[in-house]
Motif scaffolding. Sequence first.
Motif, mmCIF file in Angstrom:
data_model
loop_
_atom_site.group_PDB
_atom_site.id
_atom_site.type_symbol
_atom_site.label_atom_id
_atom_site.label_comp_id
_atom_site.label_asym_id
_atom_site.label_seq_id
_atom_site.Cartn_x
_atom_site.Cartn_y
_atom_site.Cartn_z
ATOM 1 N N LYS A 3 0.837 -1.204 0.000
ATOM 2 C CA LYS A 3 0.000 0.000 0.000
ATOM 3 C C LYS A 3 0.865 1.243 0.000
ATOM 4 N N ILE A 4 1.922 1.197 0.800
ATOM 5 C CA ILE A 4 2.837 2.331 0.866
ATOM 6 C C ILE A 4 3.518 2.551 -0.478
ATOM 7 N N TRP A 5 3.990 1.472 -1.058
ATOM 8 C CA TRP A 5 4.656 1.580 -2.364
ATOM 9 C C TRP A 5 3.714 2.180 -3.394
ATOM 10 N N PHE A 6 2.466 1.753 -3.349
ATOM 11 C CA PHE A 6 1.500 2.241 -4.330
ATOM 12 C C PHE A 6 1.312 3.743 -4.213
ATOM 13 N N ILE A 7 1.181 4.216 -3.004
ATOM 14 C CA ILE A 7 1.009 5.661 -2.795
ATOM 15 C C ILE A 7 2.225 6.422 -3.311
ATOM 16 N N VAL A 8 3.391 5.958 -2.950
ATOM 17 C CA VAL A 8 4.618 6.631 -3.381
ATOM 18 C C VAL A 8 4.705 6.651 -4.906
ATOM 19 N N ALA A 9 4.281 5.566 -5.519
ATOM 20 C CA ALA A 9 4.338 5.475 -6.975
ATOM 21 C C ALA A 9 3.460 6.533 -7.631
ATOM 22 N N MET A 10 2.470 7.028 -6.900
ATOM 23 C CA MET A 10 1.556 8.022 -7.459
ATOM 24 C C MET A 10 2.093 9.447 -7.370
ATOM 25 N N LEU A 11 3.141 9.654 -6.615
ATOM 26 C CA LEU A 11 3.666 11.009 -6.453
ATOM 27 C C LEU A 11 4.099 11.578 -7.800
ATOM 28 N N PRO A 12 3.490 12.678 -8.204
ATOM 29 C CA PRO A 12 3.820 13.273 -9.505
ATOM 30 C C PRO A 12 5.150 14.006 -9.482
ATOM 31 N N SER A 18 5.225 13.854 2.662
ATOM 32 C CA SER A 18 5.984 13.457 3.846
ATOM 33 C C SER A 18 5.687 12.011 4.214
ATOM 34 N N TYR A 19 6.549 11.453 5.026
ATOM 35 C CA TYR A 19 6.381 10.070 5.476
ATOM 36 C C TYR A 19 5.016 9.903 6.146
ATOM 37 N N GLY A 20 4.689 10.856 6.964
ATOM 38 C CA GLY A 20 3.424 10.788 7.689
ATOM 39 C C GLY A 20 2.219 10.822 6.762
ATOM 40 N N LYS A 21 2.276 11.695 5.764
ATOM 41 C CA LYS A 21 1.159 11.811 4.831
ATOM 42 C C LYS A 21 1.002 10.543 4.016
ATOM 43 N N VAL A 22 2.117 10.014 3.574
ATOM 44 C CA VAL A 22 2.076 8.774 2.807
ATOM 45 C C VAL A 22 1.425 7.680 3.645
ATOM 46 N N ALA A 23 1.814 7.648 4.915
ATOM 47 C CA ALA A 23 1.238 6.650 5.812
ATOM 48 C C ALA A 23 -0.273 6.841 5.915
ATOM 49 N N ASP A 24 -0.700 8.079 6.068
ATOM 50 C CA ASP A 24 -2.129 8.376 6.168
ATOM 51 C C ASP A 24 -2.868 7.889 4.924
ATOM 52 N N LEU A 25 -2.352 8.281 3.766
ATOM 53 C CA LEU A 25 -3.008 7.920 2.509
ATOM 54 C C LEU A 25 -3.049 6.412 2.316
ATOM 55 N N GLY A 30 -0.111 7.302 11.664
ATOM 56 C CA GLY A 30 0.819 7.164 12.773
ATOM 57 C C GLY A 30 1.979 6.228 12.483
ATOM 58 N N MET A 31 2.092 5.773 11.258
ATOM 59 C CA MET A 31 3.139 4.807 10.934
ATOM 60 C C MET A 31 4.201 5.402 10.014
ATOM 61 N N ALA A 32 4.542 6.636 10.251
ATOM 62 C CA ALA A 32 5.548 7.302 9.426
ATOM 63 C C ALA A 32 6.847 6.508 9.372
ATOM 64 N N ARG A 33 7.242 5.998 10.515
ATOM 65 C CA ARG A 33 8.511 5.263 10.553
ATOM 66 C C ARG A 33 8.458 4.026 9.686
ATOM 67 N N TYR A 34 7.260 3.468 9.589
ATOM 68 C CA TYR A 34 7.099 2.271 8.800
ATOM 69 C C TYR A 34 7.308 2.595 7.318
ATOM 70 N N VAL A 35 6.934 3.817 6.937
ATOM 71 C CA VAL A 35 7.106 4.244 5.552
ATOM 72 C C VAL A 35 8.586 4.271 5.182
ATOM 73 N N SER A 36 9.389 4.824 6.059
ATOM 74 C CA SER A 36 10.820 4.882 5.763
ATOM 75 C C SER A 36 11.383 3.477 5.616
ATOM 76 N N LYS A 37 10.912 2.598 6.452
ATOM 77 C CA LYS A 37 11.380 1.213 6.373
ATOM 78 C C LYS A 37 10.918 0.562 5.065
ATOM 79 N N SER A 56 8.178 15.770 7.679
ATOM 80 C CA SER A 56 7.107 16.747 7.861
ATOM 81 C C SER A 56 7.628 18.167 8.035
ATOM 82 N N GLN A 57 8.926 18.279 8.288
ATOM 83 C CA GLN A 57 9.500 19.614 8.424
ATOM 84 C C GLN A 57 9.958 20.155 7.084
#
Length: 108
Positions: A3-12, A18-25, A30-37, A56-57
Amino acid sequence: MEKIWFIVAMLPKGRVSSYGKVADLAGLPGMARYVSKALKMAPGTLNLPWHRVINSQGKISFKPDTEAFRTQMQLLRLDGVEVNRGRISLAKFEWRPDMATLVLQLPF
DNA sequence: TGTATGACCAACA
DNA sequence: CTGTTGGCCATAC
């Protein structure tokens, strides 16, 4: 993970998120760290635009004196994104997808 | 079982 | 602007 990969693949090109936003989408709030992994684990054959994910900064999360930092900065600039000292203006370059149309594209 | 460590984050001082 | 805190979760030792 997919799911994370799919969202990232959509980034134009020319936009970042941000990691957090990707996690949300991806439906994993709350799994921002998981996104980086997930990005670290992602097979290179996927050709994910991983460089379009920053913290996020509005900064690149790698340490400034690393190779990874430099390559990410370069890739972003190739996208047309302005990067100053590892900093990106979220006001200008943050990806703001239309949720309605976005949902229709999700395979989950 | 415990502790430490990340490509994190929001809130607060 | 910087630094701290508590929360988060998988991995590694």
